[in-house]
Motif scaffolding. Structure first.
Motif, short mmCIF file in Angstrom:
data_model
loop_
_atom_site.label_atom_id
_atom_site.label_comp_id
_atom_site.label_asym_id
_atom_site.label_seq_id
_atom_site.Cartn_x
_atom_site.Cartn_y
_atom_site.Cartn_z
N PHE A 86 0.64 -1.36 0.58
CA PHE A 86 -0.09 0.02 0.01
C PHE A 86 1.27 1.50 0.06
CE2 PHE A 86 -2.81 -2.56 2.56
CZ PHE A 86 -3.82 -3.07 1.40
N TYR A 87 1.76 1.31 0.70
CA TYR A 87 2.78 2.12 0.50
C TYR A 87 3.28 2.83 -0.86
CZ TYR A 87 7.17 4.72 1.78
OH TYR A 87 8.25 6.19 1.75
N ARG A 88 3.63 1.40 -1.18
CA ARG A 88 4.43 1.59 -2.31
C ARG A 88 3.59 1.90 -3.11
NH1 ARG A 88 6.82 -3.20 -1.08
NH2 ARG A 88 5.51 -4.98 -1.68
N CYS A 89 3.11 1.94 -3.41
CA CYS A 89 1.25 2.45 -4.07
C CYS A 89 1.25 3.42 -4.76
CB CYS A 89 0.05 1.18 -4.04
SG CYS A 89 -1.35 1.97 -4.97
N ALA A 90 0.98 4.56 -2.94
CA ALA A 90 1.23 5.99 -2.64
C ALA A 90 2.44 6.61 -2.81
CB ALA A 90 0.79 5.74 -1.12
N LEU A 91 3.77 5.59 -2.76
CA LEU A 91 4.77 7.10 -2.82
C LEU A 91 5.04 6.70 -4.82
CD1 LEU A 91 7.76 7.34 -2.34
CD2 LEU A 91 8.22 5.06 -2.36
N ARG A 92 4.76 5.45 -5.58
CA ARG A 92 4.78 5.95 -7.02
C ARG A 92 3.16 6.77 -7.24
NH1 ARG A 92 4.30 0.25 -6.54
NH2 ARG A 92 2.14 -0.49 -6.60
N ILE A 93 2.63 7.26 -7.13
CA ILE A 93 1.45 7.80 -7.46
C ILE A 93 2.30 9.54 -6.49
CG2 ILE A 93 -0.27 9.48 -6.96
CD1 ILE A 93 -1.47 6.48 -7.11
N LEU A 94 2.54 9.45 -5.47
CA LEU A 94 2.88 11.08 -4.91
C LEU A 94 4.93 11.32 -5.09
CD1 LEU A 94 1.25 10.69 -1.59
CD2 LEU A 94 0.55 12.29 -3.87
N GLY A 95 5.57 10.11 -4.67
CA GLY A 95 6.76 10.59 -5.03
C GLY A 95 7.67 10.73 -4.26
N ASN A 96 6.96 11.65 -3.05
CA ASN A 96 7.27 11.59 -1.40
C ASN A 96 7.17 10.68 -0.41
OD1 ASN A 96 7.16 13.24 0.91
ND2 ASN A 96 8.34 14.87 -0.20
N ALA A 97 7.49 10.49 0.47
CA ALA A 97 7.79 9.48 1.03
C ALA A 97 6.72 9.83 2.79
CB ALA A 97 9.26 8.40 1.43
N ALA A 98 7.15 11.12 3.35
CA ALA A 98 5.98 11.53 4.03
C ALA A 98 4.97 11.91 3.48
CB ALA A 98 6.88 12.57 4.33
N ASP A 99 4.46 12.17 2.12
CA ASP A 99 3.37 11.91 1.90
C ASP A 99 2.59 11.07 1.44
OD1 ASP A 99 3.43 15.05 1.99
OD2 ASP A 99 3.78 14.97 -0.95
N ALA A 100 3.48 9.45 0.92
CA ALA A 100 2.67 8.40 0.88
C ALA A 100 2.71 8.00 2.13
CB ALA A 100 3.72 7.90 0.62
N GLU A 101 3.19 7.67 3.41
CA GLU A 101 2.87 8.09 4.37
C GLU A 101 1.22 8.41 5.18
OE1 GLU A 101 5.92 8.82 7.57
OE2 GLU A 101 7.26 6.63 6.48
N ASP A 102 1.06 9.64 4.65
CA ASP A 102 -0.12 10.80 5.30
C ASP A 102 -1.23 9.75 4.76
OD1 ASP A 102 1.20 12.07 6.85
OD2 ASP A 102 1.81 14.20 5.18
N ALA A 103 -0.82 9.38 3.26
CA ALA A 103 -2.01 8.63 2.61
C ALA A 103 -2.34 7.72 2.66
CB ALA A 103 -1.54 8.78 0.46
N VAL A 104 -1.71 6.81 3.56
CA VAL A 104 -1.80 5.20 3.56
C VAL A 104 -2.44 5.68 4.64
CG1 VAL A 104 -0.91 2.68 4.75
CG2 VAL A 104 0.06 4.10 2.69
N GLN A 105 -1.51 6.30 5.93
CA GLN A 105 -2.76 6.27 7.27
C GLN A 105 -3.98 6.70 6.99
OE1 GLN A 105 -1.24 9.02 9.60
NE2 GLN A 105 -1.88 8.56 10.95
N GLU A 106 -4.58 8.14 5.97
CA GLU A 106 -5.38 8.62 5.78
C GLU A 106 -7.01 7.52 5.06
OE1 GLU A 106 -6.92 12.00 2.54
OE2 GLU A 106 -4.95 12.12 3.31
#
Length: 200
Positions: A33-53
């Protein structure tokens, strides 16, 4: 009468099973899930926020999960949607054409980005010129060499050079003119015009 999450299931055990299934999928698939968000956002902190949300949204809407798709697919879709929503909220970058004029003075962007430093060829030419100049200066008599070095190479004014050497200004000017003439004779004709007399 308000409907609760549990009321939407036929019984409480379905709700609990959905929660358990979600926890099981999370224990196995959280990194994906984290990798999916990271591919879209390109930023680790934003990917973590997206997964949490996304996980908060999934838990809040677990009652909408009907089992028509796998729990992992459902959660991946929520993660992807949360990441895309975050991406839409970002300020859009401004794209400028390098060839279109900008501002009141109508300068093109590429002109503003141009490197004002000398090119490698210019640096090489200047280095060679300086080497020839130093050779020519070394051939001068000690008196003319000292006057030329103070005035031209060190950048002192006529007045300062005269004071340092303890000579009248007229003498300094005459020595400087003789030194320039001798240097110009030593240098090849194409370079000599570059040795213009500095402004007084």
């Amino acid at each position: 009468m308000q409907t609760t999450k549990c009321d939407l299931y036929t019984d409480v055990s379905d709700y609990k099973n959905a929660i358990l299934k979600m926890q099981e999928v999370l224990s196995l698939r959280l990194p994906s899930f984290y990798r999916c968000a990271l591919r879209i956002l390109g930023n680790a902190a934003d990917a973590e926020d997206a997964v949490q949300e996304a996980l908060f949204a999934a838990y809040s809407h677990i009652h909408q999960f009907r089992g028509q798709a796998q729990m992992a697919t459902w959660l991946t879709t929520i993660v992807r949607n949360c990441a895309l929503m975050q991406l839409r909220k970002r300020p859009r970058p401004i794209h400028l054409s390098l060839d279109e004029p900008t501002g009141e003075e109508e300068h093109r962007v590429c002109e503003r980005l141009a490197d004002e430093r000398p090119s490698p060829e210019d640096e090489c030419r200047n280095f060679e010129l300086r080497a020839r100049l130093l050779k020519s200066v070394a051939r001068l008599s000690p008196t003319l060499r000292k006057t030329f070095q103070l005035r031209v190479m060190n950048g002192f004014s006529i007045f300062e050079t005269a004071r340092i050497l303890g000579l009248p200004r007229g003498t300094v000017k005459a020595q400087l003119a003789r030194a320039r003439a001798k240097i110009a004779r030593h240098l090849r004709p194409g370079i000599a015009p570059r040795l213009r007399k500095p402004q007084l």
